[in-house]
Design a protein around this motif. Structure first.
Motif, PDB file in Angstrom:
ATOM      1  N   LEU A   1       0.809  -1.231   0.000  1.00  0.00           N
ATOM      2  CA  LEU A   1       0.000   0.000   0.000  1.00  0.00           C
ATOM      3  C   LEU A   1       0.840   1.279   0.000  1.00  0.00           C
ATOM      4  CD1 LEU A   1      -3.078  -0.822   2.284  1.00  0.00           C
ATOM      5  CD2 LEU A   1      -3.105  -0.252  -0.149  1.00  0.00           C
TER       6      LEU A   1
ATOM      7  N   ALA B   1      -5.315  -8.155   6.637  1.00  0.00           N
ATOM      8  CA  ALA B   1      -6.127  -9.374   6.650  1.00  0.00           C
ATOM      9  C   ALA B   1      -6.914  -9.571   7.944  1.00  0.00           C
ATOM     10  CB  ALA B   1      -5.213 -10.588   6.441  1.00  0.00           C
TER      11      ALA B   1
ATOM     12  N   THR C   1     -10.262  -6.942   8.887  1.00  0.00           N
ATOM     13  CA  THR C   1     -11.239  -6.920   7.791  1.00  0.00           C
ATOM     14  C   THR C   1     -12.043  -8.226   7.796  1.00  0.00           C
ATOM     15  OG1 THR C   1      -9.441  -7.692   6.386  1.00  0.00           O
ATOM     16  CG2 THR C   1     -10.074  -5.377   6.159  1.00  0.00           C
ATOM     17  N   THR C   2     -11.328  -9.341   7.937  1.00  0.00           N
ATOM     18  CA  THR C   2     -12.015 -10.637   7.883  1.00  0.00           C
ATOM     19  C   THR C   2     -12.822 -10.870   9.168  1.00  0.00           C
ATOM     20  OG1 THR C   2     -10.058 -11.333   6.667  1.00  0.00           O
ATOM     21  CG2 THR C   2     -11.670 -13.022   7.133  1.00  0.00           C
TER      22      THR C   2
ATOM     23  N   ALA D   1     -16.399  -4.173   5.470  1.00  0.00           N
ATOM     24  CA  ALA D   1     -15.358  -4.004   6.493  1.00  0.00           C
ATOM     25  C   ALA D   1     -14.351  -2.934   6.086  1.00  0.00           C
ATOM     26  CB  ALA D   1     -14.655  -5.335   6.730  1.00  0.00           C
ATOM     27  N   SER D   2     -14.086  -2.829   4.789  1.00  0.00           N
ATOM     28  CA  SER D   2     -13.238  -1.727   4.321  1.00  0.00           C
ATOM     29  C   SER D   2     -14.203  -0.657   3.806  1.00  0.00           C
ATOM     30  CB  SER D   2     -12.330  -2.241   3.203  1.00  0.00           C
ATOM     31  OG  SER D   2     -11.629  -1.160   2.637  1.00  0.00           O
TER      32      SER D   2
ATOM     33  N   ARG E   1      -4.983  -2.213  -7.833  1.00  0.00           N
ATOM     34  CA  ARG E   1      -4.651  -2.416  -6.427  1.00  0.00           C
ATOM     35  C   ARG E   1      -5.719  -3.217  -5.707  1.00  0.00           C
ATOM     36  NH1 ARG E   1      -0.672   1.629  -5.580  1.00  0.00           N
ATOM     37  NH2 ARG E   1      -0.146   0.323  -3.832  1.00  0.00           N
ATOM     38  N   MET E   2      -6.550  -3.914  -6.450  1.00  0.00           N
ATOM     39  CA  MET E   2      -7.594  -4.706  -5.796  1.00  0.00           C
ATOM     40  C   MET E   2      -6.952  -5.678  -4.801  1.00  0.00           C
ATOM     41  SD  MET E   2     -10.449  -7.110  -7.518  1.00  0.00           S
ATOM     42  CE  MET E   2     -11.407  -8.161  -6.431  1.00  0.00           C
ATOM     43  N   CYS E   3      -7.669  -5.965  -3.737  1.00  0.00           N
ATOM     44  CA  CYS E   3      -7.145  -6.808  -2.649  1.00  0.00           C
ATOM     45  C   CYS E   3      -6.487  -8.081  -3.182  1.00  0.00           C
ATOM     46  CB  CYS E   3      -8.287  -7.184  -1.709  1.00  0.00           C
ATOM     47  SG  CYS E   3      -7.773  -8.248  -0.358  1.00  0.00           S
ATOM     48  N   ILE E   4      -5.216  -8.251  -2.840  1.00  0.00           N
ATOM     49  CA  ILE E   4      -4.500  -9.435  -3.313  1.00  0.00           C
ATOM     50  C   ILE E   4      -4.958 -10.688  -2.551  1.00  0.00           C
ATOM     51  CG2 ILE E   4      -2.524  -9.333  -1.722  1.00  0.00           C
ATOM     52  CD1 ILE E   4      -0.718  -9.821  -4.165  1.00  0.00           C
ATOM     53  N   GLY E   5      -5.528 -10.466  -1.350  1.00  0.00           N
ATOM     54  CA  GLY E   5      -5.936 -11.599  -0.508  1.00  0.00           C
ATOM     55  C   GLY E   5      -7.397 -11.979  -0.678  1.00  0.00           C
TER      56      GLY E   5
ATOM     57  N   ILE F   1     -13.852 -17.215   4.722  1.00  0.00           N
ATOM     58  CA  ILE F   1     -15.204 -16.842   5.160  1.00  0.00           C
ATOM     59  C   ILE F   1     -16.197 -17.963   4.854  1.00  0.00           C
ATOM     60  CG2 ILE F   1     -17.091 -15.184   4.782  1.00  0.00           C
ATOM     61  CD1 ILE F   1     -14.834 -13.091   4.164  1.00  0.00           C
TER      62      ILE F   1
HETATM   63  C1  HEM Z   1     -12.846  -9.657   4.166  1.00  0.00           C
HETATM   64  C2  HEM Z   1     -11.556  -9.444   4.126  1.00  0.00           C
HETATM   65  C3  HEM Z   1     -10.878  -8.359   3.345  1.00  0.00           C
HETATM   66  C4  HEM Z   1     -11.378  -7.190   2.863  1.00  0.00           C
HETATM   67  C5  HEM Z   1     -12.781  -6.639   3.005  1.00  0.00           C
HETATM   68  C6  HEM Z   1     -10.294  -6.526   2.166  1.00  0.00           C
HETATM   69  C7  HEM Z   1     -10.416  -5.329   1.504  1.00  0.00           C
HETATM   70  C8  HEM Z   1      -9.405  -4.729   0.779  1.00  0.00           C
HETATM   71  C9  HEM Z   1      -9.555  -3.542  -0.030  1.00  0.00           C
HETATM   72  C10 HEM Z   1     -10.828  -2.738  -0.181  1.00  0.00           C
HETATM   73  C11 HEM Z   1      -8.357  -3.274  -0.578  1.00  0.00           C
HETATM   74  C12 HEM Z   1      -8.034  -2.126  -1.548  1.00  0.00           C
HETATM   75  C13 HEM Z   1      -7.596  -0.902  -0.784  1.00  0.00           C
HETATM   76  C14 HEM Z   1      -7.371   0.283  -1.720  1.00  0.00           C
HETATM   77  O1  HEM Z   1      -7.713   0.228  -2.891  1.00  0.00           O
HETATM   78  O2  HEM Z   1      -6.857   1.290  -1.209  1.00  0.00           O
HETATM   79  C15 HEM Z   1      -7.426  -4.264  -0.124  1.00  0.00           C
HETATM   80  C16 HEM Z   1      -6.084  -4.289  -0.448  1.00  0.00           C
HETATM   81  C17 HEM Z   1      -5.208  -5.208   0.070  1.00  0.00           C
HETATM   82  N1  HEM Z   1      -5.515  -6.329   0.816  1.00  0.00           N
HETATM   83 FE1  HEM Z   1      -7.360  -6.875   1.426  1.00  0.00          FE
HETATM   84  N2  HEM Z   1      -9.169  -7.293   2.271  1.00  0.00           N
HETATM   85  C18 HEM Z   1      -9.486  -8.433   2.967  1.00  0.00           C
HETATM   86  C19 HEM Z   1      -8.648  -9.491   3.246  1.00  0.00           C
HETATM   87  C20 HEM Z   1      -7.321  -9.532   2.934  1.00  0.00           C
HETATM   88  C21 HEM Z   1      -6.443 -10.644   3.186  1.00  0.00           C
HETATM   89  C22 HEM Z   1      -6.886 -11.977   3.783  1.00  0.00           C
HETATM   90  C23 HEM Z   1      -5.191 -10.270   2.783  1.00  0.00           C
HETATM   91  C24 HEM Z   1      -3.893 -11.025   2.804  1.00  0.00           C
HETATM   92  C25 HEM Z   1      -3.605 -12.035   3.559  1.00  0.00           C
HETATM   93  C26 HEM Z   1      -5.290  -8.913   2.266  1.00  0.00           C
HETATM   94  C27 HEM Z   1      -4.231  -8.188   1.771  1.00  0.00           C
HETATM   95  C28 HEM Z   1      -4.363  -6.989   1.089  1.00  0.00           C
HETATM   96  C29 HEM Z   1      -3.236  -6.263   0.519  1.00  0.00           C
HETATM   97  C30 HEM Z   1      -1.784  -6.647   0.602  1.00  0.00           C
HETATM   98  C31 HEM Z   1      -3.777  -5.139  -0.129  1.00  0.00           C
HETATM   99  C32 HEM Z   1      -3.009  -4.066  -0.895  1.00  0.00           C
HETATM  100  C33 HEM Z   1      -3.021  -4.406  -2.376  1.00  0.00           C
HETATM  101  C34 HEM Z   1      -2.249  -3.399  -3.250  1.00  0.00           C
HETATM  102  O3  HEM Z   1      -2.128  -2.228  -2.871  1.00  0.00           O
HETATM  103  O4  HEM Z   1      -1.803  -3.817  -4.321  1.00  0.00           O
HETATM  104  N3  HEM Z   1      -6.583  -8.513   2.362  1.00  0.00           N
HETATM  105  N4  HEM Z   1      -8.091  -5.155   0.685  1.00  0.00           N
END
Ligand code: HEM
Length: 479
Positions: free
Chosen positions: A93, A260, A263-264, A322-323, A390-394, A402
């Motif tokens: 990020l 992670a 949010t989860t 959550a986000s 930049r969509m969530c990689i996880g 879930i």
């Molecule tokens: C319900 C669970 C989750 C939600 C709602 C969620 C939501 C999001 C959202 C909305 C973004 C985009 C943020 C932006 O555009 O500024 C994001 C990015 C990211 N998420 Fe998730 N996330 C979840 C779970 C996870 C998990 C399980 C992981 C990893 C183990 C994770 C790792 C990341 C990372 C590394 C980014 C940054 C991606 C980038 O900038 O390329 N997330 N997440």
């Protein structure tokens, strides 16, 4: 094209003068008000500082699809170049351009569909352990249970489950640092008087975290690799992934955990709460699970055969994402609708506000999973995991966690929310989660409780069904 910073000489521009603190204190109330007053595009201005907000799918698309012009600067406080604070804030990020692209590539395989079978075993084991500790007719706080459950799960999947105590300790350190980092970041934004003292403490916390993550690497390097946790896969990887240095991995490990964990956990808490308060939907899910999932624990194939549960999860992440919002900063002059933004302008997009637009989702404040039979919104209209490069990689991992854990919980129990409980929810950092307990009684799996009245700020976030009165004394049986 040379663009001038927007000025409020033009009274047609959607600018509200006020304190930026309004936004940091209650982002959702502030954004709802701005959207109601101005529509799809709005600016909150305090002296020379502007926060620009976009609320429509088209403006979301403009901001999220152009990651060169609209860059990510998630962390306000980076520390100096060689500091631990700089290292722990150096995950995806904070990266842009080719650095971001290279890191996404390096992390791609460990979050791909091919990696899921390894994690699935861990998810099943931990979910089974959670439900084995629950007793029918006892009372639990769904919020703290899910936060603790996801602390264990996230630590195990990211850092391994063979030294669970150390992995969880590390998770707790990251949580504490994340929380403090957010407070200091907000202090930097509004010049809070405590800022300098808190900043020193933040740097110390970052050093401690940095040392603990290095210790974790050391422990992992002495062991044979497994395919059940992210760190082991990265440390034993070949090709692209091997290019990650320890310093880079420190940033990724911290961000992955922080992104992670809560949010989860919040998605679980909200989904269980919403199911408990909508008995017909709970019954439909129970019927589906009985038909489609043979044992107590779903196989990976069975996760794809539960459309009713899928609609419930989708709808829960729509109505209580959550986000709840996120931010970009313009790298050059940019035009958004009627606004000319100078370089360095922060722009906020919001899942919560977009998901509550009645033109996209009729009766938007109601939890109504059936709507997913007939709608198929664009990626910029429904974006619980963000959208664009930049969509969530996880996201695939999160959805597997879930679906799997909900099935295991719902096969063993039903949930009855305590009558008149106070259920509060608000945004902390960017995350919308419960800020009170969610007291629930654990019922046998074939009983479905009635809706009960609840108090609290949850009512400002969505519309709940009216409680069933007179309340039946025995919970209904699922068909
Ligand atoms: C319900 C669970 C989750 C939600 C709602 C969620 C939501 C999001 C959202 C909305 C973004 C985009 C943020 C932006 O555009 O500024 C994001 C990015 C990211 N998420 Fe998730 N996330 C979840 C779970 C996870 C998990 C399980 C992981 C990893 C183990 C994770 C790792 C990341 C990372 C590394 C980014 C940054 C991606 C980038 O900038 O390329 N997330 N997440």
């Amino acid at each position: 094209m040379s663009l001038q910073p927007f000025s409020d000489q033009n009274s047609q521009l959607p600018i509200e003068h006020g304190s930026l603190l309004q936004f940091s204190e209650d982002p959702i109330a502030c954004m709802k008000r701005l959207r109601q007053r101005f529509g799809d595009l709005a600016v909150l201005r305090e002296q020379q500082q502007n926060l620009t907000f976009v609320f429509s799918p088209e403006l979301n698309r403009q901001v999220l699809s152009d990651s060169t012009l609209f860059q990510s600067q998630f962390f306000a406080v980076r520390g100096n170049r060689r500091s631990a604070q700089r290292r722990v804030t150096s995950g995806l990020l904070s990266q842009n351009g080719s650095e971001h692209r290279d890191s996404r590539r390096a992390l791609k395989d460990v979050f791909s569909l091919r990696a899921l079978p390894g994690y699935h075993r861990v998810i099943c084991d931990l979910s089974t352990r959670l439900t084995a500790a629950w007793e029918t007719q006892s009372q639990v706080d769904l919020n703290s249970e899910m936060v603790q459950f996801m602390l264990q799960m996230t630590s195990a999947i990211l850092f391994g489950d063979d030294d669970a105590e150390f992995a969880e300790h590390l998770g707790e350190l990251i949580d504490k640092w994340t929380h403090h980092n957010h407070r200091v970041g907000m202090g930097a934004l509004v010049s809070a008087p405590r800022f300098a003292r808190e900043y020193e403490h933040l740097l110390e916390q970052a050093e401690h975290l940095d040392e603990s993550i290095r210790d974790l690497f050391h422990r992992h390097r002495g062991r044979p690799g497994t395919n059940t946790n992210v760190l082991s896969l990265l440390l034993n990887a070949s090709g692209d992934q091997q290019s990650l240095s320890d310093d880079a991995l420190i940033g990724h490990a911290t961000l992955l955990f922080a992104a992670a964990h809560l949010t989860t956990a919040h998605t679980f808490s909200w989904t269980l709460f919403l199911l408990a308060q909508h008995p017909e939907i709970m019954s439909a899910v129970k019927d589906e699970l009985q038909r489609s999932v043979a044992g107590d624990v779903p196989s990976l194939e069975e996760l794809n055969q539960v459309p009713v549960l899928d609609a419930v999860i989708r709808e829960s992440m729509r109505v209580l994402p959550a986000s709840s919002y996120s931010q970009r900063v313009t790298s050059a002059a940019a035009q958004l609708g009627c606004l000319h933004l100078p370089p360095g302008s922060p722009v906020i997009f919001s899942q919560y506000i977009t998901h509550h637009r009645s033109d996209l989702f009729p009766d938007p404040d109601r939890f109504h999973p059936d709507r997913w039979r007939s709608i198929s919104p664009s990626p910029y209209a429904y974006l619980p995991f963000g959208a664009g490069p930049r969509m969530c990689i996880g996201a695939p991992l999160a959805m597997t966690e879930i679906r799997t854990a909900l099935i295991i919980m719902l096969k063993k129990f039903s949930f009855a929310i305590e009558e008149n409980a106070t259920v509060n929810g608000r945004v902390i950092s960017t995350m919308l989660g419960p800020t009170s307990s969610i007291p629930a009684k654990l019922l046998p799996p074939d009983e479905v409780a009635d809706t009960v009245p609840v108090q609290g700020s949850i009512h400002s976030l969505l519309s709940l069904p009216a409680a069933a009165y007179p309340k039946s004394t025995t919970a209904r049986r699922a068909a």
